[in-house]
Design a protein around this motif. Structure first.
Motif, PDB file in Angstrom:
ATOM      1  N   ASP A   1       0.838  -1.206   0.000  1.00 44.96           N
ATOM      2  CA  ASP A   1       0.000   0.000   0.000  1.00 44.96           C
ATOM      3  C   ASP A   1       0.875   1.260   0.000  1.00 44.96           C
ATOM      4  OD1 ASP A   1      -2.339  -1.395  -0.046  1.00 44.96           O
ATOM      5  OD2 ASP A   1      -2.829  -1.115   2.068  1.00 44.96           O
ATOM      6  N   ILE A   2       1.957   1.206   0.777  1.00 42.94           N
ATOM      7  CA  ILE A   2       2.851   2.366   0.873  1.00 42.94           C
ATOM      8  C   ILE A   2       3.573   2.600  -0.453  1.00 42.94           C
ATOM      9  CG2 ILE A   2       4.918   3.282   1.997  1.00 42.94           C
ATOM     10  CD1 ILE A   2       3.949   1.664   4.528  1.00 42.94           C
ATOM     11  N   VAL A   3       4.102   1.502  -1.026  1.00 40.50           N
ATOM     12  CA  VAL A   3       4.807   1.619  -2.305  1.00 40.50           C
ATOM     13  C   VAL A   3       3.864   2.189  -3.372  1.00 40.50           C
ATOM     14  CG1 VAL A   3       5.884   0.287  -4.183  1.00 40.50           C
ATOM     15  CG2 VAL A   3       6.505  -0.182  -1.805  1.00 40.50           C
ATOM     16  N   ARG A   4       2.619   1.693  -3.352  1.00 43.69           N
ATOM     17  CA  ARG A   4       1.642   2.164  -4.327  1.00 43.69           C
ATOM     18  C   ARG A   4       1.349   3.653  -4.111  1.00 43.69           C
ATOM     19  NH1 ARG A   4      -2.093  -0.438  -2.664  1.00 43.69           N
ATOM     20  NH2 ARG A   4      -1.750  -2.397  -3.723  1.00 43.69           N
ATOM     21  N   ALA A   5       1.161   4.044  -2.844  1.00 47.18           N
ATOM     22  CA  ALA A   5       0.860   5.447  -2.536  1.00 47.18           C
ATOM     23  C   ALA A   5       2.014   6.349  -2.992  1.00 47.18           C
ATOM     24  CB  ALA A   5       0.599   5.602  -1.042  1.00 47.18           C
ATOM     25  N   LEU A   6       3.244   5.906  -2.740  1.00 51.16           N
ATOM     26  CA  LEU A   6       4.408   6.704  -3.159  1.00 51.16           C
ATOM     27  C   LEU A   6       4.459   6.854  -4.682  1.00 51.16           C
ATOM     28  CD1 LEU A   6       7.134   5.360  -0.692  1.00 51.16           C
ATOM     29  CD2 LEU A   6       6.327   7.724  -0.833  1.00 51.16           C
ATOM     30  N   SER A   7       4.131   5.777  -5.392  1.00 49.26           N
ATOM     31  CA  SER A   7       4.177   5.879  -6.849  1.00 49.26           C
ATOM     32  C   SER A   7       3.022   6.751  -7.365  1.00 49.26           C
ATOM     33  CB  SER A   7       4.220   4.502  -7.514  1.00 49.26           C
ATOM     34  OG  SER A   7       3.001   3.849  -7.342  1.00 49.26           O
ATOM     35  N   LYS A   8       1.925   6.783  -6.612  1.00 52.04           N
ATOM     36  CA  LYS A   8       0.814   7.658  -7.006  1.00 52.04           C
ATOM     37  C   LYS A   8       1.192   9.130  -6.802  1.00 52.04           C
ATOM     38  CE  LYS A   8      -2.753   5.602  -4.897  1.00 52.04           C
ATOM     39  NZ  LYS A   8      -4.154   5.220  -4.605  1.00 52.04           N
ATOM     40  N   ILE A   9       1.992   9.389  -5.761  1.00 52.08           N
ATOM     41  CA  ILE A   9       2.471  10.764  -5.559  1.00 52.08           C
ATOM     42  C   ILE A   9       3.315  11.176  -6.769  1.00 52.08           C
ATOM     43  CG2 ILE A   9       4.039  12.216  -4.194  1.00 52.08           C
ATOM     44  CD1 ILE A   9       2.997  10.806  -1.671  1.00 52.08           C
ATOM     45  N   GLU A  10       4.201  10.281  -7.192  1.00 53.29           N
ATOM     46  CA  GLU A  10       5.047  10.550  -8.364  1.00 53.29           C
ATOM     47  C   GLU A  10       4.193  10.789  -9.616  1.00 53.29           C
ATOM     48  OE1 GLU A  10       8.281  11.075  -8.162  1.00 53.29           O
ATOM     49  OE2 GLU A  10       8.116  10.618  -6.012  1.00 53.29           O
ATOM     50  N   ALA A  11       3.136   9.995  -9.743  1.00 53.47           N
ATOM     51  CA  ALA A  11       2.304  10.060 -10.946  1.00 53.47           C
ATOM     52  C   ALA A  11       1.278  11.199 -10.893  1.00 53.47           C
ATOM     53  CB  ALA A  11       1.591   8.725 -11.147  1.00 53.47           C
ATOM     54  N   GLY A  12       1.145  11.820  -9.720  1.00 56.47           N
ATOM     55  CA  GLY A  12       0.185  12.909  -9.578  1.00 56.47           C
ATOM     56  C   GLY A  12      -1.251  12.442  -9.387  1.00 56.47           C
ATOM     57  N   THR A  13      -1.415  11.182  -8.993  1.00 60.99           N
ATOM     58  CA  THR A  13      -2.775  10.668  -8.789  1.00 60.99           C
ATOM     59  C   THR A  13      -3.047  10.365  -7.321  1.00 60.99           C
ATOM     60  OG1 THR A  13      -2.006   8.406  -9.239  1.00 60.99           O
ATOM     61  CG2 THR A  13      -2.918   9.633 -11.095  1.00 60.99           C
ATOM     62  N   TYR A  14      -2.181  10.873  -6.460  1.00 65.39           N
ATOM     63  CA  TYR A  14      -2.340  10.618  -5.029  1.00 65.39           C
ATOM     64  C   TYR A  14      -3.581  11.321  -4.501  1.00 65.39           C
ATOM     65  CZ  TYR A  14      -1.309  10.343  -0.051  1.00 65.39           C
ATOM     66  OH  TYR A  14      -1.378  10.101   1.301  1.00 65.39           O
ATOM     67  N   GLY A  15      -4.305  10.614  -3.595  1.00 60.15           N
ATOM     68  CA  GLY A  15      -5.460  11.239  -2.956  1.00 60.15           C
ATOM     69  C   GLY A  15      -6.743  11.098  -3.754  1.00 60.15           C
TER      70      GLY A  15
END
Ligand SMILES: [Zn+2]
Length: 125
Positions: free
Chosen positions: A76-90
């Motif tokens: 979940d953490i790895v996915r969340a971090l990659s979403k931050i990079e991709a701009g899709t976090y949150g």
């Protein structure tokens, strides 16, 4: 707009805390990066005494359960971090809504908004 810097730092801290715990219990599957394999401890295999063998099997099972919970958090953490990079976090993975800040405060790796919380476990890796 969500201030991802705060969450990124928090997620990174969580990752640094969980990774050594995972490494202690298992090895990272080289073929499936989301998977960790539990390691039996010394003497856990091939014990002649039935009671000892049963105790050890139970201990191994407990470790596997712990490992699975840690593995889920790790992914979940790895996915969340990659979403931050991709701009899709949150963004809720089910409904596409913005995830409440309150929810991210409680769990920075949350994949869904509060309304879809109960369905989060149904999501695949
Ligand atoms: Zn939602």
């Amino acid at each position: 707009m969500i201030d991802t810097a705060i969450y990124k730092e928090r997620l990174q801290e969580d990752l640094d805390r969980i990774t050594p715990q995972l490494q202690e219990l298992g090895i990272h599957n080289p073929e499936v990066k989301e998977d960790w394999i539990a390691l039996p401890q010394d003497g856990e295999i091939g014990v002649a005494d039935e009671n000892v063998a049963a105790d050890r099997a139970e201990a191994l099972e407990e470790r596997i359960a712990t490992l699975e919970a840690l593995e889920r958090s790790y992914n979940d953490i790895v996915r969340a971090l990659s979403k931050i990079e991709a701009g899709t976090y949150g963004i809720c993975e089910i409904g596409g809504e913005t995830i409440e800040e309150e929810r991210l405060e409680a769990d920075a790796s949350a994949r869904t908004c509060m309304a879809h919380m109960d369905d989060e476990l149904e999501l695949s890796v």
